[in-house]
Design a protein around this motif. Structure first.
Motif, PDB file in Angstrom:
ATOM      1  N   LEU A 174      -2.780   6.091   9.549  1.00 48.50           N
ATOM      2  CA  LEU A 174      -2.671   5.379   8.280  1.00 48.50           C
ATOM      3  C   LEU A 174      -1.219   5.316   7.843  1.00 48.50           C
ATOM      4  CD1 LEU A 174      -5.788   6.698   6.356  1.00 48.50           C
ATOM      5  CD2 LEU A 174      -5.435   4.416   7.330  1.00 48.50           C
ATOM      6  N   MET A 175      -0.852   4.145   7.293  1.00 51.41           N
ATOM      7  CA  MET A 175       0.533   3.895   6.915  1.00 51.41           C
ATOM      8  C   MET A 175       0.707   4.057   5.404  1.00 51.41           C
ATOM      9  SD  MET A 175       1.980   2.688   9.816  1.00 51.41           S
ATOM     10  CE  MET A 175       3.169   1.349   9.666  1.00 51.41           C
ATOM     11  N   CYS A 176       1.772   4.721   5.020  1.00 54.17           N
ATOM     12  CA  CYS A 176       2.161   4.786   3.609  1.00 54.17           C
ATOM     13  C   CYS A 176       2.937   3.520   3.276  1.00 54.17           C
ATOM     14  CB  CYS A 176       3.053   6.006   3.370  1.00 54.17           C
ATOM     15  SG  CYS A 176       3.935   5.898   1.797  1.00 54.17           S
ATOM     16  N   PRO A 177       2.473   2.734   2.275  1.00 58.14           N
ATOM     17  CA  PRO A 177       3.156   1.473   1.959  1.00 58.14           C
ATOM     18  C   PRO A 177       4.311   1.618   0.979  1.00 58.14           C
ATOM     19  CG  PRO A 177       1.179   1.631   0.664  1.00 58.14           C
ATOM     20  CD  PRO A 177       1.232   2.893   1.496  1.00 58.14           C
ATOM     21  N   SER A 178       4.773   2.833   0.797  1.00 60.85           N
ATOM     22  CA  SER A 178       5.944   3.042  -0.072  1.00 60.85           C
ATOM     23  C   SER A 178       6.887   4.021   0.614  1.00 60.85           C
ATOM     24  CB  SER A 178       5.505   3.573  -1.443  1.00 60.85           C
ATOM     25  OG  SER A 178       6.604   3.605  -2.326  1.00 60.85           O
ATOM     26  N   ALA A 218      -7.182   2.376   2.043  1.00 59.97           N
ATOM     27  CA  ALA A 218      -8.247   3.266   2.516  1.00 59.97           C
ATOM     28  C   ALA A 218      -8.704   4.214   1.406  1.00 59.97           C
ATOM     29  CB  ALA A 218      -7.759   4.059   3.727  1.00 59.97           C
ATOM     30  N   GLN A 219      -7.776   4.603   0.557  1.00 57.17           N
ATOM     31  CA  GLN A 219      -8.110   5.595  -0.474  1.00 57.17           C
ATOM     32  C   GLN A 219      -8.643   4.952  -1.756  1.00 57.17           C
ATOM     33  OE1 GLN A 219      -5.226   8.773  -1.039  1.00 57.17           O
ATOM     34  NE2 GLN A 219      -5.600   8.745  -3.242  1.00 57.17           N
ATOM     35  N   GLU A 220      -8.015   3.891  -2.221  1.00 52.59           N
ATOM     36  CA  GLU A 220      -8.336   3.330  -3.542  1.00 52.59           C
ATOM     37  C   GLU A 220      -8.899   1.914  -3.488  1.00 52.59           C
ATOM     38  OE1 GLU A 220      -8.163   5.079  -6.281  1.00 52.59           O
ATOM     39  OE2 GLU A 220      -6.996   6.798  -5.615  1.00 52.59           O
ATOM     40  N   GLY A 221      -8.886   1.302  -2.293  1.00 52.24           N
ATOM     41  CA  GLY A 221      -9.438  -0.041  -2.166  1.00 52.24           C
ATOM     42  C   GLY A 221      -8.655  -1.071  -2.966  1.00 52.24           C
ATOM     43  N   ALA A 222      -9.377  -2.082  -3.476  1.00 59.88           N
ATOM     44  CA  ALA A 222      -8.738  -3.214  -4.149  1.00 59.88           C
ATOM     45  C   ALA A 222      -7.963  -2.793  -5.389  1.00 59.88           C
ATOM     46  CB  ALA A 222      -9.798  -4.249  -4.524  1.00 59.88           C
ATOM     47  N   ARG A 226      -6.867  -9.461  -4.305  1.00 62.87           N
ATOM     48  CA  ARG A 226      -6.041  -8.604  -3.462  1.00 62.87           C
ATOM     49  C   ARG A 226      -4.806  -9.383  -3.052  1.00 62.87           C
ATOM     50  NH1 ARG A 226     -10.017  -6.893   1.258  1.00 62.87           N
ATOM     51  NH2 ARG A 226     -10.547  -9.078   1.052  1.00 62.87           N
ATOM     52  N   ALA A 227      -3.675  -8.740  -3.104  1.00 66.39           N
ATOM     53  CA  ALA A 227      -2.481  -9.396  -2.596  1.00 66.39           C
ATOM     54  C   ALA A 227      -2.666  -9.636  -1.101  1.00 66.39           C
ATOM     55  CB  ALA A 227      -1.273  -8.492  -2.833  1.00 66.39           C
ATOM     56  N   PRO A 228      -2.189 -10.795  -0.593  1.00 68.90           N
ATOM     57  CA  PRO A 228      -2.253 -11.004   0.860  1.00 68.90           C
ATOM     58  C   PRO A 228      -1.325  -9.995   1.526  1.00 68.90           C
ATOM     59  CG  PRO A 228      -0.920 -12.693  -0.180  1.00 68.90           C
ATOM     60  CD  PRO A 228      -1.490 -11.865  -1.292  1.00 68.90           C
ATOM     61  N   CYS A 229      -1.767  -9.341   2.555  1.00 68.71           N
ATOM     62  CA  CYS A 229      -0.988  -8.215   3.058  1.00 68.71           C
ATOM     63  C   CYS A 229      -1.233  -8.000   4.549  1.00 68.71           C
ATOM     64  CB  CYS A 229      -1.371  -6.972   2.282  1.00 68.71           C
ATOM     65  SG  CYS A 229      -0.523  -5.504   2.849  1.00 68.71           S
ATOM     66  N   ALA A 230      -0.147  -7.855   5.304  1.00 71.81           N
ATOM     67  CA  ALA A 230      -0.242  -7.742   6.763  1.00 71.81           C
ATOM     68  C   ALA A 230      -0.601  -6.339   7.249  1.00 71.81           C
ATOM     69  CB  ALA A 230       1.081  -8.187   7.396  1.00 71.81           C
ATOM     70  N   ILE A 231      -0.566  -5.345   6.355  1.00 69.65           N
ATOM     71  CA  ILE A 231      -0.831  -3.972   6.838  1.00 69.65           C
ATOM     72  C   ILE A 231      -2.162  -3.411   6.326  1.00 69.65           C
ATOM     73  CG2 ILE A 231       1.641  -3.470   7.030  1.00 69.65           C
ATOM     74  CD1 ILE A 231       1.068  -1.513   4.561  1.00 69.65           C
ATOM     75  N   ARG A 232      -2.970  -4.260   5.710  1.00 65.19           N
ATOM     76  CA  ARG A 232      -4.162  -3.731   5.024  1.00 65.19           C
ATOM     77  C   ARG A 232      -5.045  -2.890   5.952  1.00 65.19           C
ATOM     78  NH1 ARG A 232      -5.457  -7.816   1.767  1.00 65.19           N
ATOM     79  NH2 ARG A 232      -4.405  -6.750   0.075  1.00 65.19           N
ATOM     80  N   SER A 233      -5.189  -3.278   7.194  1.00 61.95           N
ATOM     81  CA  SER A 233      -6.129  -2.561   8.072  1.00 61.95           C
ATOM     82  C   SER A 233      -5.699  -1.118   8.342  1.00 61.95           C
ATOM     83  CB  SER A 233      -6.289  -3.303   9.398  1.00 61.95           C
ATOM     84  OG  SER A 233      -5.066  -3.318  10.095  1.00 61.95           O
ATOM     85  N   THR A 234      -4.424  -0.821   8.123  1.00 63.26           N
ATOM     86  CA  THR A 234      -3.961   0.558   8.347  1.00 63.26           C
ATOM     87  C   THR A 234      -3.364   1.176   7.084  1.00 63.26           C
ATOM     88  OG1 THR A 234      -1.813  -0.247   9.122  1.00 63.26           O
ATOM     89  CG2 THR A 234      -3.475   0.216  10.811  1.00 63.26           C
ATOM     90  N   CYS A 235      -3.538   0.522   5.939  1.00 63.13           N
ATOM     91  CA  CYS A 235      -2.883   1.010   4.720  1.00 63.13           C
ATOM     92  C   CYS A 235      -3.618   2.222   4.131  1.00 63.13           C
ATOM     93  CB  CYS A 235      -2.827  -0.109   3.673  1.00 63.13           C
ATOM     94  SG  CYS A 235      -2.134   0.442   2.104  1.00 63.13           S
ATOM     95  N   LEU A 236      -2.886   3.277   3.907  1.00 69.10           N
ATOM     96  CA  LEU A 236      -3.449   4.494   3.322  1.00 69.10           C
ATOM     97  C   LEU A 236      -3.955   4.243   1.904  1.00 69.10           C
ATOM     98  CD1 LEU A 236      -3.789   7.636   3.254  1.00 69.10           C
ATOM     99  CD2 LEU A 236      -1.468   7.721   2.391  1.00 69.10           C
ATOM    100  N   VAL A 263       8.486  -1.139   2.722  1.00 67.45           N
ATOM    101  CA  VAL A 263       8.396  -0.643   4.085  1.00 67.45           C
ATOM    102  C   VAL A 263       7.192   0.285   4.196  1.00 67.45           C
ATOM    103  CG1 VAL A 263       9.577   0.913   5.685  1.00 67.45           C
ATOM    104  CG2 VAL A 263      10.868  -0.874   4.517  1.00 67.45           C
ATOM    105  N   ALA A 264       6.470   0.158   5.307  1.00 63.92           N
ATOM    106  CA  ALA A 264       5.344   1.061   5.582  1.00 63.92           C
ATOM    107  C   ALA A 264       5.653   1.880   6.825  1.00 63.92           C
ATOM    108  CB  ALA A 264       4.071   0.248   5.802  1.00 63.92           C
ATOM    109  N   ALA A 265       5.182   3.112   6.815  1.00 62.17           N
ATOM    110  CA  ALA A 265       5.373   3.992   7.970  1.00 62.17           C
ATOM    111  C   ALA A 265       4.244   5.015   7.978  1.00 62.17           C
ATOM    112  CB  ALA A 265       6.730   4.685   7.889  1.00 62.17           C
ATOM    113  N   PRO A 266       4.008   5.656   9.125  1.00 67.92           N
ATOM    114  CA  PRO A 266       2.919   6.637   9.170  1.00 67.92           C
ATOM    115  C   PRO A 266       3.047   7.680   8.066  1.00 67.92           C
ATOM    116  CG  PRO A 266       3.697   6.157  11.378  1.00 67.92           C
ATOM    117  CD  PRO A 266       4.642   5.457  10.437  1.00 67.92           C
ATOM    118  N   CYS A 267       1.931   7.975   7.423  1.00 72.68           N
ATOM    119  CA  CYS A 267       1.903   8.948   6.320  1.00 72.68           C
ATOM    120  C   CYS A 267       2.487  10.282   6.780  1.00 72.68           C
ATOM    121  CB  CYS A 267       0.460   9.135   5.860  1.00 72.68           C
ATOM    122  SG  CYS A 267       0.222  10.500   4.710  1.00 72.68           S
ATOM    123  N   GLY A 268       3.380  10.831   5.951  1.00 75.90           N
ATOM    124  CA  GLY A 268       4.024  12.104   6.282  1.00 75.90           C
ATOM    125  C   GLY A 268       3.144  13.316   6.027  1.00 75.90           C
TER     126      GLY A 268
END
Ligand code: SF4
Length: 147
Positions: A6-10, A110-114, A97-107, A61-66
């Motif tokens: 899962l990617m952290c989007p911040s 996955a946690q809070e949904g829309a 929902r904002a259009p977003c290229a990372i949604r399938s892996t977004c932390l 920027v998104a990157a794997p959750c630390g």
């Protein structure tokens, strides 16, 4: 769900394996993120195209959750406390929902949904802080031409 991490989007620009998925637009007072159709690798070559601007202020920027190395990670519940606070305090910006290229892996998704996506465009990871000196300089009228 995907078995990708899962990617952290911040995430900070410097995070290994980071992907750019948004660009900060709007004004200094009311910035908002515009989302890219496809992610870009957060490379030095991409940063070099910014003519000296800080890529961390220009891009989301998104990157794997630390995980436990991140100050926002709740080690017990394995949750991101940052997005919980955002959902609890930031007003809705998007009805859907904002259009977003990372949604399938977004932390956050996955946690809070829309509820996360409705507020996500307002999240500026590295806000530009204007100093009083910069404000004073910006307020200076141009010098009158000398004879
Ligand atoms: S919270 Fe939603 S809009 Fe923001 S990065 Fe995650 S999937 Fe994309």
């Amino acid at each position: 769900m995907s078995d990708k991490p899962l990617m952290c989007p911040s995430s900070p620009w410097e995070t290994p394996n980071a992907k750019v998925f948004g660009v900060v637009a709007g004004t200094v007072e009311t910035p908002e993120v515009h989302y890219l159709k496809e992610t870009l690798d957060a490379t030095p070559e991409l940063a070099a195209k910014l003519n000296g601007e800080n890529p961390g202020e220009v891009f989301r920027v998104a990157a794997p959750c630390g995980k436990s190395s991140c100050q926002h990670h709740d080690g017990t519940a394995h949750k991101c406390t940052l997005v919980s606070r955002i959902v609890g305090t930031v007003p809705i910006m998007f009805v859907g929902r904002a259009p977003c290229a990372i949604r399938s892996t977004c932390l956050w998704w996955a946690q809070e949904g829309a509820e996360a996506c409705k507020r996500c465009p307002k999240v500026i990871t590295n806000p530009r802080v204007i100093t009083e000196r910069e404000l004073a300089m910006a307020a200076q009228p141009p010098e009158a031409p000398h004879d």
